[in-house]
Design an enzyme around this catalytic site. Structure first.
Site, short mmCIF file in Angstrom:
data_model
loop_
_atom_site.label_atom_id
_atom_site.label_comp_id
_atom_site.label_asym_id
_atom_site.label_seq_id
_atom_site.Cartn_x
_atom_site.Cartn_y
_atom_site.Cartn_z
CE1 TYR A 107 -3.08 -3.01 0.35
CE2 TYR A 107 -3.19 -2.64 2.71
CZ TYR A 107 -3.55 -3.37 1.60
OH TYR A 107 -4.39 -4.45 1.73
CG HIS A 126 -0.92 -8.80 0.31
ND1 HIS A 126 -0.51 -7.49 0.23
CD2 HIS A 126 -2.24 -8.79 0.05
CE1 HIS A 126 -1.55 -6.73 -0.06
NE2 HIS A 126 -2.61 -7.50 -0.19
#
Length: 325
Positions: free
Chosen positions: A56, A139
């Protein structure tokens, strides 16, 4: 705010968690003051579960989250991050990152090896200025699943056994691969992205039953499908799974909104409430980019949704039969 334990671990999360994507400047920039105000509003509203990732904003979300939580009692919050992408410095002359509005100072390198997972965690701890995270997730391992299963998962299990992290699991959108991971590994939690929503319910067929059988907790993320369900009346051009929503999905969202309105419920309220109908789902993680958005989402989340809404949605052919409501 209600809390639940993740799997058989001792880690607890609030039923509503703050997703860190927007704090990494997802799609559009959020300045430092607005990001800090977002985190402060979440804390003031009772949110104590904060989820972030190196992905992110090339670490920006982790830095902002860590800076805010640095002054908070460590026992009072739960911190989650992810592994699978290492951030490698590069010449920032390449411009702006593809999805996040940040300078392209680093490139992402996939690495689900044991050393890669451990290195990713250490670099996340350094960015956040903390000595531990409570939850660590593999992830977006879809394209690297076999490596993640053979090497990444044992690394997580090792970190958990050593007491370095409290709960481990995976954050993905592919429900079939997540279900396989649930069956073949001893996970505490999965974070499911956009597959247990009012518009996309594929997780209800195989994954959520497997989680319920194995005692694996589910955190529902992307419950707005990246925008389409985030407002009372979706506008043309609203996003669905990070791309403009197809016309048929836009029409379907408006039909769901019509039924919601008849029950004095907004589309975002229903979107946040829906995943929690399943007993395996212990929390919802929502990305928020302003203090006002936090307050609005928390108010919507804490407003009860009448059971008759789900009945009417099913009768209108807008909801499946997997959940009883």
């Amino acid at each position: 705010m209600r809390t639940s334990r993740l799997g058989r671990s001792a880690v607890e999360v609030t039923e509503l968690g703050l997703g860190g994507g927007p704090l990494g400047n997802l799609f559009t920039a959020v300045d430092d003051d607005a990001a800090a105000a977002t985190l402060a509003a979440a804390w003031d509203c009772g949110i104590r579960f904060f989820d972030t990732s190196p992905h992110y904003g090339l670490g920006l979300s982790e830095r902002r989250t860590g800076n805010f939580l640095h002054g908070k009692p460590r026992a009072e919050f739960t911190l989650s991050t992810k592994a699978g992408r290492l951030l490698v410095p590069q010449d920032p002359a390449g411009g702006t990152d593809e999805r996040f509005a940040v300078p392209a100072t680093h490139r992402r390198v996939w690495d689900f090896s044991r050393d890669g997972v451990r290195r990713s965690l250490q670099e996340s701890l350094d960015r956040m200025g903390t000595d531990r995270v409570d939850v660590l997730l593999l992830h977006d391992a879809e394209e690297h699943f076999e490596t993640a299963l053979r090497h990444g998962w044992p690394a997580l299990a090792e970190l958990r056994a050593q007491g370095v992290v409290g709960a481990v699991g995976a954050g993905m959108h592919d429900t079939a691969l997540l279900a396989r991971l649930v069956r073949e590994a001893d996970l505490d939690v999965v974070m499911l992205s956009g597959r247990c929503t009012l518009l996309e319910r594929s997780a209800l067929d195989e994954l959520l039953p497997a989680c319920a059988e194995r005692g694996v907790s589910v955190l529902a993320a992307s419950v707005f499908n990246s925008g389409l369900l985030a407002s009372a009346r979706p506008a043309a051009g609203a996003m669905f799974d990070y791309a403009p929503a197809p016309p048929e999905l836009l029409r379907r969202a408006h039909r769901i909104a019509d039924v919601c309105a008849a029950h004095a419920v907004t589309l975002p309220q229903a979107a946040m409430a829906f995943p929690l109908l399943h007993p395996a789902v212990v929390g919802v993680v929502v990305g928020m980019r302003s203090a006002a958005e936090v307050r609005s989402d928390v108010e919507a989340f804490e407003t009860g949704v009448p059971g008759g809404l789900w009945t009417d949605l099913r009768e209108a052919g807008l909801l499946g039969e997997q959940l009883s409501g």
